[in-house]
Design a protein around this motif. Structure first.
Motif, mmCIF file in Angstrom:
data_model
loop_
_atom_site.group_PDB
_atom_site.id
_atom_site.type_symbol
_atom_site.label_atom_id
_atom_site.label_comp_id
_atom_site.label_asym_id
_atom_site.label_seq_id
_atom_site.Cartn_x
_atom_site.Cartn_y
_atom_site.Cartn_z
ATOM 1 N N SER A 92 88.113 29.661 -61.729
ATOM 2 C CA SER A 92 88.898 31.225 -61.809
ATOM 3 C C SER A 92 88.722 31.542 -60.497
ATOM 4 O O SER A 92 87.754 32.009 -59.711
ATOM 5 C CB SER A 92 88.301 31.658 -63.023
ATOM 6 O OG SER A 92 88.604 32.925 -63.005
ATOM 7 N N GLN A 93 89.725 31.836 -59.580
ATOM 8 C CA GLN A 93 89.986 32.563 -58.976
ATOM 9 C C GLN A 93 90.002 34.533 -58.804
ATOM 10 O O GLN A 93 90.183 34.766 -59.707
ATOM 11 C CB GLN A 93 91.574 32.084 -58.020
ATOM 12 C CG GLN A 93 91.713 30.454 -57.949
ATOM 13 C CD GLN A 93 90.488 30.429 -56.623
ATOM 14 O OE1 GLN A 93 90.406 30.173 -55.957
ATOM 15 N NE2 GLN A 93 89.417 29.658 -57.522
ATOM 16 N N GLU A 94 89.489 34.951 -57.724
ATOM 17 C CA GLU A 94 89.529 36.454 -57.514
ATOM 18 C C GLU A 94 90.320 37.005 -58.074
ATOM 19 O O GLU A 94 90.506 38.095 -58.185
ATOM 20 C CB GLU A 94 89.568 37.041 -56.410
ATOM 21 C CG GLU A 94 87.541 36.198 -55.947
ATOM 22 C CD GLU A 94 87.580 36.750 -54.059
ATOM 23 O OE1 GLU A 94 87.768 37.884 -53.834
ATOM 24 O OE2 GLU A 94 86.141 36.973 -53.784
ATOM 25 N N LEU A 99 92.571 27.128 -60.971
ATOM 26 C CA LEU A 99 92.531 26.651 -59.575
ATOM 27 C C LEU A 99 92.270 25.025 -60.395
ATOM 28 O O LEU A 99 90.750 25.354 -60.394
ATOM 29 C CB LEU A 99 91.858 26.575 -58.536
ATOM 30 C CG LEU A 99 91.479 25.684 -57.373
ATOM 31 C CD1 LEU A 99 93.163 24.936 -56.742
ATOM 32 C CD2 LEU A 99 91.585 25.361 -55.663
#
Length: 284
Positions: A92-94, A99
């Motif tokens: 989980s990206q900011e 991704l």
């Protein structure tokens, strides 16, 4: 915030990943949660959508049978996952996007690193299986200069994997049944060569049919590598040792790939100095 990660699959109750990540979290004394989640193909999208709304969720590991399907749920995939055509770790990206990466590749190669540092006249791997883990292994070994023999129930599928992941080598495809019967092939002197026999399939796993492999197909000095973890010591590995071969069990890859994922999830490297204790716990 308590960083929370899962391992998803169908089935999933057999997964040892929560024990591994929980062991490391406890040793480090840091907050974190790692749990199993039973996710079917039909609710894969819903699971990811739900988790994206959870600020504590940092990602998940992906096991059978979702390593291919989950790729199409990602905002982006890194070069290893793209090359292997399989995702086993979702991050989980900011910005809220997902991704996909593949830690199976580094995890599989980890117990072979010392051997791979050596110079060899020739490297060959006989790989059994055509699933997501097999794809990662095919790509990894092709990158390490191996000539590959890929065996599966569907030779056309195996050929498509080689064409897509290792198009430049002189690789071969064969039906799985070929390795079940003895051969009288006389192998030449394999000194200075590196030969692997890899079970990258679920055959031999608890509850699944056994893998029928006659060790007359393996050159002297081959290394037998089974990615199955239940049981830890499969009949495939037992027969390999009886034939005089070195063996690597599935926990080597499982712990290796988990270590790369753990650092991505929790922001710190796991305490690998406790690997012996961890291995003993997993094999009890």
């Amino acid at each position: 915030m308590t960083p929370t990660a899962h391992v998803i699959g169908d089935p999933i109750a057999q997964s040892k990943s929560p024990l591994i990540h929980g062991f490391w979290l406890d040793k480090l004394g840091i907050p974190g949660v790692y749990e199993t989640r039973h996710v079917t193909r039909e609710n894969l999208s819903d699971y990811l959508l739900e988790m994206r709304e959870n600020p504590d969720w940092v990602g998940c590991n992906v096991t059978m049978p979702h390593k291919r399907a989950v790729m199409y749920e990602m905002y982006d995939v890194d070069h290893k996952a793209e090359a292997a055509g399989a995702v086993n770790t979702v991050l989980s990206q900011e910005d809220g996007t997902l991704l996909g990466t593949n830690t199976d590749i580094d995890g599989f190669l980890e117990p072979l690193r010392e051997e791979l540092k050596k110079q060899h006249y020739f490297r060959m791997a006989r790989i059994i299986g055509t699933g997501g883990a097999a794809r990662a292994i095919v790509w990894a070994l092709a990158e390490e200069g191996f000539t590959l023999v890929l065996a599966g129930r569907n030779p056309d599928k195996a050929q498509a994997i080689l064409d897509g992941l290792a198009p430049d080598g002189e690789h071969h495809v064969i039906h799985l049944d070929h390795f079940a019967e003895p051969t009288d092939f006389a192998f030449d002197d394999r000194e200075g060569c590196l030969d692997l026999v890899v079970n990258a399939s679920p055959l031999g796993m608890t509850g699944n049919p056994s893998l029928k492999f006659d060790w007359s197909h393996a050159p002297p000095g081959s290394i037998a590598y089974d990615i199955v973890t239940s049981p830890a010591d499969t009949p495939f590995l037992q027969a390999a040792r009886a034939a005089g071969h070195e063996t690597i069990n599935g926990f080597a890859m499982l712990i290796g790939q988990a270590a790369f994922a753990f650092e991505k999830f929790f922001g710190v490297a796991p305490p690998r100095e406790h690997d012996v204790e961890l291995m003993e716990m997993l094999t009890q």
